[in-house]
Design an enzyme around this catalytic site. Sequence first.
Site, mmCIF file in Angstrom:
data_model
loop_
_atom_site.group_PDB
_atom_site.id
_atom_site.type_symbol
_atom_site.label_atom_id
_atom_site.label_comp_id
_atom_site.label_asym_id
_atom_site.label_seq_id
_atom_site.Cartn_x
_atom_site.Cartn_y
_atom_site.Cartn_z
ATOM 1 N N SER A 195 91.621 80.108 -43.716
ATOM 2 C CA SER A 195 91.634 81.445 -43.095
ATOM 3 C C SER A 195 92.750 81.553 -42.065
ATOM 4 C CB SER A 195 90.294 81.710 -42.400
ATOM 5 O OG SER A 195 89.255 81.742 -43.337
ATOM 6 N N GLY A 221 90.937 85.825 -52.584
ATOM 7 C CA GLY A 221 90.325 87.067 -52.102
ATOM 8 C C GLY A 221 90.823 87.435 -50.717
ATOM 9 N N ASP A 238 80.780 80.040 -46.701
ATOM 10 C CA ASP A 238 81.508 79.279 -47.729
ATOM 11 C C ASP A 238 80.909 77.894 -47.973
ATOM 12 O OD1 ASP A 238 83.296 81.336 -48.107
ATOM 13 O OD2 ASP A 238 84.769 80.543 -46.693
ATOM 14 N N ARG A 241 77.983 82.086 -56.911
ATOM 15 C CA ARG A 241 77.649 80.740 -56.419
ATOM 16 C C ARG A 241 76.157 80.448 -56.443
ATOM 17 N NH1 ARG A 241 82.313 80.184 -51.713
ATOM 18 N NH2 ARG A 241 83.909 79.500 -53.199
ATOM 19 N N ARG A 262 84.881 75.256 -54.530
ATOM 20 C CA ARG A 262 83.831 74.687 -53.664
ATOM 21 C C ARG A 262 82.667 74.133 -54.497
ATOM 22 N NH1 ARG A 262 86.167 75.847 -48.961
ATOM 23 N NH2 ARG A 262 86.969 77.939 -48.596
#
Length: 442
Positions: A28, A100, A321, A352, A393
């Site tokens: 980020s 994203g 996340d 997810r 992830r």
Amino acid sequence: MSLSSNLLFSVKPGGLLTGSVRVPGDKSISHRSIMLGSLAEGVTHVTGFLEGDDSLATLQAFRNMGVQIDGPEDGVVVIHGVGMHGLKQPELALDLGNSGTSMRLLSGLLAGQGFDTTLVGDTSLSSRPMRRVTDPLAQMGAQIVSTAAGSAPLQIKGGSKLSGIDYPMPVASAQVKSSLLLAGLYAEGITTVTEPAPTRDHTERMLNGFGYQVQRDGSRISLSGGGKLTACDIDVPADISSATFFLVGATIAPDSDLLLQHVGMNPTRDGVINILCLMGANIEVSNRRDVGGEPVADLRVRSATLKGIRIPEDQVPLAIDEFPAIFIAAACAEGETILTGAEELRVKESDRIQVMADGLVTLGIDAQSTEDGIRIQGGKLDGGEVDSHGDHRIAMSFAMAALRSSGVIRIRDCRNVDTSFPGFVSLASTSGLEITAEGEGI
Ligand code: S3P
């Protein structure tokens, strides 16, 4: 089928994690350093930059808009800022790959430019919801055309006159907040975003670091358009989201003792530590310090016996996340773990909730997806073959699961691990995971 389908991780069961590691830079913060550094006046020096595909997509996008960016070399990037109005029209569509964050933040930033742009992405990104940014940006006066489903490609019309709005965000999303604040830099008047729950505040912190005033009043974040950014130096901490795989791995693998260095500990990102500690993890935080406006610490993690918990809903945006890895911890815990209020997980790089539930069931765990979360009954992990669905992830979470499985875990479609964690296989191997990567590009 994407090329990424061809990369397979194969992880031998058992083992433990030891030593001292520094995982790659925060994704980020790396994105934002390029964006703000490009719009600043002067030269911004970045160290610890994440050389992953996502942040490199942002870097390339700004190069394509005429910004001179040197590096990255060993995490060092030098950005020769062009000022708020110095970007140039790119010749082609900007390809943001799997990212994203790049697409949503750039939508806001580019809505304020004097030229048209088109944003495209890979199959996963092209199916993710973009109306959450295009709708409020349209209220500000932006003209953005998406597909009928509200997804990318996004065609952004330049030259629109933007006005500040007062926007109560329906979902707790740092990407939406940041997109509107970046558009707000170019808008007339004040742009205010109200968060339904705290979300990562890297944009606000970094804007302040570049000398741009951002006000926070409780859950309301505001800025006035028309200011300027002044170049500064940025030291990117190690990404707590990447550290998470090692936190979980060392916790579940008996006799592990691992030190994670220089981890970003922003209070809007530390939900994973709170959740793992509630489950009984042994994580010692030391050497807390502040690095360029972001809190950082070293984390020592030792194996622990975990118990299932009901995950507090107020921790969900703070660990958004980290859930794939937390689900692995839950699979190794005694008793049931219940997650609710996490429907956002269904619109990440993959769904997810479903992808993790399917993989856990394949490995012999009783896991049931619900509309907004999951129930996981801790148990014994078998070996088996699971599909990451191209989600970085998920791939890394199942890799760590092998530390407690009875057989080899094979994970399909792992190429996108490079979006956030280049060098994962080698760093995890150095720490004790018996992992190999097979397939195209190896
Ligand atoms: C990010 C915000 C989060 C997170 C993503 C990165 C960011 O998304 O999931 O990986 O850098 O602002 P949302 O804000 O949409 O939850």
